[in-house]
Motif scaffolding. Structure first.
Motif, PDB file in Angstrom:
ATOM      1  N   ARG A 145      -6.086  15.269   0.354  1.00 11.74           N
ATOM      2  CA  ARG A 145      -7.549  15.270   0.525  1.00 11.74           C
ATOM      3  C   ARG A 145      -7.833  16.715   0.580  1.00 11.74           C
ATOM      4  NH1 ARG A 145     -11.609  13.330  -1.798  1.00 11.74           N
ATOM      5  NH2 ARG A 145     -13.365  13.106  -0.457  1.00 11.74           N
ATOM      6  N   LEU A 146      -7.192  17.246   1.649  1.00 19.23           N
ATOM      7  CA  LEU A 146      -7.614  18.712   1.997  1.00 19.23           C
ATOM      8  C   LEU A 146      -7.617  19.683   0.768  1.00 19.23           C
ATOM      9  CD1 LEU A 146      -8.598  20.928   4.006  1.00 19.23           C
ATOM     10  CD2 LEU A 146      -5.937  21.136   4.566  1.00 19.23           C
ATOM     11  N   ALA A 147      -6.241  19.482   0.116  1.00 14.51           N
ATOM     12  CA  ALA A 147      -5.961  20.286  -1.230  1.00 14.51           C
ATOM     13  C   ALA A 147      -7.006  20.001  -2.164  1.00 14.51           C
ATOM     14  CB  ALA A 147      -4.813  20.012  -1.666  1.00 14.51           C
ATOM     15  N   GLU A 148      -7.446  18.647  -2.482  1.00 17.69           N
ATOM     16  CA  GLU A 148      -8.576  18.373  -3.336  1.00 17.69           C
ATOM     17  C   GLU A 148      -9.962  18.996  -2.968  1.00 17.69           C
ATOM     18  OE1 GLU A 148     -10.795  14.032  -3.963  1.00 17.69           O
ATOM     19  OE2 GLU A 148      -8.748  14.287  -4.748  1.00 17.69           O
ATOM     20  N   VAL A 157       0.791  -1.251  -0.038  1.00 12.36           N
ATOM     21  CA  VAL A 157       0.069  -0.137  -0.055  1.00 12.36           C
ATOM     22  C   VAL A 157       0.764   1.386   0.094  1.00 12.36           C
ATOM     23  CG1 VAL A 157      -1.621   1.281   1.291  1.00 12.36           C
ATOM     24  CG2 VAL A 157      -2.039  -1.096   0.898  1.00 12.36           C
ATOM     25  N   ILE A 158       1.857   1.198   0.658  1.00 12.05           N
ATOM     26  CA  ILE A 158       2.734   2.485   0.810  1.00 12.05           C
ATOM     27  C   ILE A 158       3.522   2.661  -0.339  1.00 12.05           C
ATOM     28  CG2 ILE A 158       4.782   3.305   2.075  1.00 12.05           C
ATOM     29  CD1 ILE A 158       3.649   2.099   4.703  1.00 12.05           C
ATOM     30  N   ALA A 159       4.092   1.713  -1.080  1.00 10.85           N
ATOM     31  CA  ALA A 159       4.667   1.730  -2.280  1.00 10.85           C
ATOM     32  C   ALA A 159       3.966   2.246  -3.344  1.00 10.85           C
ATOM     33  CB  ALA A 159       5.450   0.260  -2.669  1.00 10.85           C
ATOM     34  N   ALA A 160       2.598   1.832  -3.420  1.00 11.81           N
ATOM     35  CA  ALA A 160       1.394   2.307  -4.526  1.00 11.81           C
ATOM     36  C   ALA A 160       1.520   3.738  -4.129  1.00 11.81           C
ATOM     37  CB  ALA A 160       0.477   1.456  -4.239  1.00 11.81           C
ATOM     38  N   HIS A 161       1.375   4.075  -2.938  1.00 14.54           N
ATOM     39  CA  HIS A 161       0.988   5.596  -2.539  1.00 14.54           C
ATOM     40  C   HIS A 161       2.258   6.486  -2.978  1.00 14.54           C
ATOM     41  CE1 HIS A 161      -0.298   9.207  -0.580  1.00 14.54           C
ATOM     42  NE2 HIS A 161       0.873   9.170   0.194  1.00 14.54           N
ATOM     43  N   TYR A 184      -6.886   4.574  -5.130  1.00 14.25           N
ATOM     44  CA  TYR A 184      -5.865   5.413  -4.956  1.00 14.25           C
ATOM     45  C   TYR A 184      -5.928   5.822  -3.442  1.00 14.25           C
ATOM     46  CZ  TYR A 184      -5.558   5.829  -9.774  1.00 14.25           C
ATOM     47  OH  TYR A 184      -5.008   5.487 -11.068  1.00 14.25           O
ATOM     48  N   VAL A 185      -4.640   5.904  -2.914  1.00  7.58           N
ATOM     49  CA  VAL A 185      -4.415   6.398  -1.270  1.00  7.58           C
ATOM     50  C   VAL A 185      -3.909   7.831  -1.255  1.00  7.58           C
ATOM     51  CG1 VAL A 185      -3.277   5.646   0.655  1.00  7.58           C
ATOM     52  CG2 VAL A 185      -3.924   3.808  -0.787  1.00  7.58           C
ATOM     53  N   GLN A 186      -4.550   8.517  -0.649  1.00 10.61           N
ATOM     54  CA  GLN A 186      -4.299  10.004  -0.454  1.00 10.61           C
ATOM     55  C   GLN A 186      -4.028  10.100   0.891  1.00 10.61           C
ATOM     56  OE1 GLN A 186      -8.146  11.778  -1.582  1.00 10.61           O
ATOM     57  NE2 GLN A 186      -6.811  12.641  -3.384  1.00 10.61           N
TER      58      GLN A 186
END
Length: 56
Positions: free
Chosen positions: A46-49, A21-25, A39-41
């Motif tokens: 998330r705040l910026a989005e 999970v960390i590597a994909a992020h 997708y991991v945020q």
């Protein structure tokens, strides 16, 4: 002995999943579970989005 081996196995399995999970992020790539892509945020992303959506 069997209980300890089981717990160690679970710990190793969870660690491997966390690493994937960390590597994909870090690569900003989706995480595929079955046929679904995730997708991991982090909180800042998330705040910026959300701010971007509000400002539109």
């Amino acid at each position: 002995m069997n209980n300890e081996a089981f717990c160690t196995g679970v710990h190793v399995g969870i660690s491997l999943c966390q690493q994937k999970v960390i590597a994909a992020h870090k690569r900003k790539e989706p995480l595929k579970i079955g046929d679904k892509l995730y997708y991991v945020q982090d909180g800042r992303e998330r705040l910026a989005e959300m701010i971007e959506k509000v400002c539109r």
